[in-house]
Scaffold this motif. Sequence first.
Motif, PDB file in Angstrom:
ATOM      1  N   SER A 138     -13.462 -15.776  21.977  1.00 36.09           N
ATOM      2  CA  SER A 138     -12.466 -14.561  22.186  1.00 36.09           C
ATOM      3  C   SER A 138     -11.265 -15.097  21.387  1.00 36.09           C
ATOM      4  O   SER A 138     -10.099 -14.965  21.768  1.00 36.09           O
ATOM      5  CB  SER A 138     -12.125 -14.679  23.687  1.00 36.09           C
ATOM      6  OG  SER A 138     -11.492 -13.610  24.022  1.00 36.09           O
ATOM      7  N   LEU A 139     -11.349 -15.440  20.111  1.00 35.48           N
ATOM      8  CA  LEU A 139     -10.261 -16.054  19.363  1.00 35.48           C
ATOM      9  C   LEU A 139     -10.089 -15.221  18.062  1.00 35.48           C
ATOM     10  O   LEU A 139      -9.403 -15.495  17.196  1.00 35.48           O
ATOM     11  CB  LEU A 139     -10.277 -17.493  19.062  1.00 35.48           C
ATOM     12  CG  LEU A 139     -10.044 -18.364  20.071  1.00 35.48           C
ATOM     13  CD1 LEU A 139     -10.455 -19.920  19.911  1.00 35.48           C
ATOM     14  CD2 LEU A 139      -8.746 -18.196  20.909  1.00 35.48           C
ATOM     15  N   ALA A 140     -10.732 -14.123  17.849  1.00 36.32           N
ATOM     16  CA  ALA A 140     -10.594 -13.140  16.760  1.00 36.32           C
ATOM     17  C   ALA A 140      -9.430 -12.458  16.971  1.00 36.32           C
ATOM     18  O   ALA A 140      -9.048 -12.131  18.189  1.00 36.32           O
ATOM     19  CB  ALA A 140     -11.891 -12.651  16.285  1.00 36.32           C
ATOM     20  N   ASP A 141      -8.667 -11.807  15.826  1.00 31.11           N
ATOM     21  CA  ASP A 141      -7.806 -10.932  16.242  1.00 31.11           C
ATOM     22  C   ASP A 141      -8.223  -9.549  16.473  1.00 31.11           C
ATOM     23  O   ASP A 141      -9.543  -9.464  16.631  1.00 31.11           O
ATOM     24  CB  ASP A 141      -6.384 -10.911  15.020  1.00 31.11           C
ATOM     25  CG  ASP A 141      -7.172 -10.265  13.755  1.00 31.11           C
ATOM     26  OD1 ASP A 141      -8.408  -9.528  13.695  1.00 31.11           O
ATOM     27  OD2 ASP A 141      -6.544 -10.604  12.717  1.00 31.11           O
ATOM     28  N   ASP A 142      -7.458  -8.514  16.579  1.00 37.55           N
ATOM     29  CA  ASP A 142      -7.715  -7.196  17.076  1.00 37.55           C
ATOM     30  C   ASP A 142      -8.674  -6.815  16.209  1.00 37.55           C
ATOM     31  O   ASP A 142      -9.672  -5.572  16.649  1.00 37.55           O
ATOM     32  CB  ASP A 142      -6.606  -6.421  17.506  1.00 37.55           C
ATOM     33  CG  ASP A 142      -5.826  -6.844  18.719  1.00 37.55           C
ATOM     34  OD1 ASP A 142      -6.690  -7.692  19.440  1.00 37.55           O
ATOM     35  OD2 ASP A 142      -4.787  -6.450  18.879  1.00 37.55           O
ATOM     36  N   GLU A 143      -8.736  -7.138  15.060  1.00 35.21           N
ATOM     37  CA  GLU A 143      -9.565  -6.343  13.798  1.00 35.21           C
ATOM     38  C   GLU A 143     -10.658  -7.185  13.785  1.00 35.21           C
ATOM     39  O   GLU A 143     -11.671  -6.614  12.624  1.00 35.21           O
ATOM     40  CB  GLU A 143      -8.717  -6.234  12.737  1.00 35.21           C
ATOM     41  CG  GLU A 143      -7.947  -5.048  12.565  1.00 35.21           C
ATOM     42  CD  GLU A 143      -6.854  -4.954  13.183  1.00 35.21           C
ATOM     43  OE1 GLU A 143      -6.028  -5.951  12.962  1.00 35.21           O
ATOM     44  OE2 GLU A 143      -6.355  -4.261  14.144  1.00 35.21           O
ATOM     45  N   GLY A 144     -10.843  -8.203  14.358  1.00 32.34           N
ATOM     46  CA  GLY A 144     -12.388  -8.983  14.422  1.00 32.34           C
ATOM     47  C   GLY A 144     -12.096 -10.172  13.192  1.00 32.34           C
ATOM     48  O   GLY A 144     -13.044 -10.745  12.831  1.00 32.34           O
ATOM     49  N   ASN A 145     -10.752 -10.476  12.908  1.00 33.93           N
ATOM     50  CA  ASN A 145     -10.813 -11.477  11.642  1.00 33.93           C
ATOM     51  C   ASN A 145     -10.755 -12.799  12.404  1.00 33.93           C
ATOM     52  O   ASN A 145     -10.317 -12.806  13.686  1.00 33.93           O
ATOM     53  CB  ASN A 145      -9.457 -11.325  11.074  1.00 33.93           C
ATOM     54  CG  ASN A 145      -9.504  -9.995  10.121  1.00 33.93           C
ATOM     55  OD1 ASN A 145     -10.271  -9.831   9.283  1.00 33.93           O
ATOM     56  ND2 ASN A 145      -8.617  -9.123  10.526  1.00 33.93           N
ATOM     57  N   LEU A 146     -11.090 -13.790  11.576  1.00 33.81           N
ATOM     58  CA  LEU A 146     -11.051 -15.135  12.191  1.00 33.81           C
ATOM     59  C   LEU A 146      -9.683 -15.520  12.100  1.00 33.81           C
ATOM     60  O   LEU A 146      -8.751 -15.314  11.267  1.00 33.81           O
ATOM     61  CB  LEU A 146     -11.933 -16.028  11.002  1.00 33.81           C
ATOM     62  CG  LEU A 146     -13.345 -15.657  10.878  1.00 33.81           C
ATOM     63  CD1 LEU A 146     -13.823 -16.563  10.027  1.00 33.81           C
ATOM     64  CD2 LEU A 146     -14.227 -15.641  12.170  1.00 33.81           C
ATOM     65  N   THR A 147      -9.176 -16.375  13.057  1.00 30.74           N
ATOM     66  CA  THR A 147      -8.005 -17.139  13.229  1.00 30.74           C
ATOM     67  C   THR A 147      -7.918 -18.556  13.216  1.00 30.74           C
ATOM     68  O   THR A 147      -8.996 -19.052  13.199  1.00 30.74           O
ATOM     69  CB  THR A 147      -7.291 -16.599  14.472  1.00 30.74           C
ATOM     70  OG1 THR A 147      -8.190 -17.365  15.473  1.00 30.74           O
ATOM     71  CG2 THR A 147      -7.190 -15.007  14.632  1.00 30.74           C
ATOM     72  N   ASP A 148      -6.587 -18.909  12.955  1.00 30.37           N
ATOM     73  CA  ASP A 148      -6.732 -20.474  12.909  1.00 30.37           C
ATOM     74  C   ASP A 148      -6.834 -21.144  14.195  1.00 30.37           C
ATOM     75  O   ASP A 148      -7.752 -22.340  14.200  1.00 30.37           O
ATOM     76  CB  ASP A 148      -5.022 -21.011  12.544  1.00 30.37           C
ATOM     77  CG  ASP A 148      -4.719 -20.407  11.528  1.00 30.37           C
ATOM     78  OD1 ASP A 148      -5.471 -20.187  10.238  1.00 30.37           O
ATOM     79  OD2 ASP A 148      -3.218 -20.638  10.934  1.00 30.37           O
ATOM     80  N   SER A 149      -6.651 -20.519  15.298  1.00 31.77           N
ATOM     81  CA  SER A 149      -7.199 -21.144  16.547  1.00 31.77           C
ATOM     82  C   SER A 149      -8.687 -21.167  16.568  1.00 31.77           C
ATOM     83  O   SER A 149      -9.230 -22.125  17.111  1.00 31.77           O
ATOM     84  CB  SER A 149      -6.487 -20.745  17.789  1.00 31.77           C
ATOM     85  OG  SER A 149      -6.337 -19.267  17.621  1.00 31.77           O
ATOM     86  N   LEU A 150      -9.174 -19.984  16.069  1.00 31.20           N
ATOM     87  CA  LEU A 150     -10.755 -20.175  15.935  1.00 31.20           C
ATOM     88  C   LEU A 150     -11.406 -21.221  15.004  1.00 31.20           C
ATOM     89  O   LEU A 150     -12.123 -21.992  15.526  1.00 31.20           O
ATOM     90  CB  LEU A 150     -11.276 -18.917  15.625  1.00 31.20           C
ATOM     91  CG  LEU A 150     -13.070 -18.564  15.557  1.00 31.20           C
ATOM     92  CD1 LEU A 150     -13.227 -17.021  15.918  1.00 31.20           C
ATOM     93  CD2 LEU A 150     -13.392 -18.907  14.403  1.00 31.20           C
TER      94      LEU A 150
END
Length: 343
Positions: A27-39
């Motif tokens: 549950s750590l992608a942004d609202d557009e489904g992109n990978l994030t630093d925390s992921l």
Amino acid sequence: MKTIFDSFKINNLSLKNRLIRSATWVSLADDEGNLTDSLFDTYRELAKGGVGAIITGITTVSPHDAYLDGIVQFYDDKFIEQHKKFTDMIHEYDCKIFMQTAMVDSVFYINDDLYKVPINQLTKEHIDEFITLFRDAAIRAKSAGYDGIQLHVAHNFFLGKFISPMYNDRSDEYGGSPEKRAMVLGKIFDEIRHVVGNDFCVIAKINGDDFSDGGLNINDCIAACKIMKEHGIDAIEISGNYTSREARAGANEGYFQKYAVAVKERVDIPIILVGGHRSIENMNNILFKTDIELLSMSRALVREPDLINRWKSGDLRPSACIGCNACYRTPGHKCIFVLRSKK
Ligand SMILES: Cc1cc2nc3c(=O)[nH]c(=O)nc-3n(C[C@H](O)[C@H](O)[C@H](O)COP(=O)(O)O)c2cc1C
Ligand code: SF4
């Protein structure tokens, strides 16, 4: 004698041990489904922690799927570059990486509007559409550096429903018997294999039993596994309804073992057993007593991402995970006890 620390090959892919992180939605992608630093941070800890391979959390292949909070999306080439950085990062730790490709639900266009279409009412065009979505995601996964993909056929998500007699009462070539309900998997695998070639790993996760009246049972599961084997699958992970089961070291460990053994007896394919692995003693015992080749874990690694390295260093205390499922409700699906200890 097999042990968890033996190396193992799936297709031509060498894993440094028999341990896999089972798909876990963080549950750590942004609202557009992109990978994030925390992921990235969460997966770095896992890759460092000693498992032979990681299967990503559920990743949707459809641009109009039902939304799960923080789900990773992969329906377009625009996502490839960030995933290339991701797979490079995992590979730095001598860890292999599979993408779990899925559709959450049965959302399709009818004329110009989106509807949740019951499995029985999906048209041939809808079926062709989702087969193509899975195929295209596999092409992208390969070019983004993934070692393989896992088709999510378990836990009553879209493909799990498609092969379940509870949802699929179709009278065409896609329904009417366990084999016909599962034929869609054969079609998806054929399409994928055709474009990714023979060396790329293609695996699946399926329930041994849905544990619901009228749902998929072990005979349906075996029929589906036979079809997948005939269509070139490289390994199958056996799961089930895990949220209703508690496990802790010494109690109820490896609770889907009998389903995995039943599949292994009838289908000659590497089997991955998930669910309730908490102690090295019980895990080695499963490998010793059965023909199951690989073991996968989710919550024990949520609780302690470097559990495998700890065991390898000689500290054989079991996982402290009690299977309470509180990690489903925390930010980033972290272990509640770990979060509390940091307060
Ligand atoms: C927070 C959380 C998220 C999960 N997300 C997924 C997922 O995305 N895909 C999947 O196939 N299973 C998912 N699972 C199920 C696990 O992969 C695994 O099958 C289950 O937790 C039983 O194994 P365990 O006892 O080692 O946790 C999830 C489990 C948890 C606790
Ligand atoms: S929150 Fe509960 S189930 Fe999740 S990792 Fe922690 S102890 Fe295990």
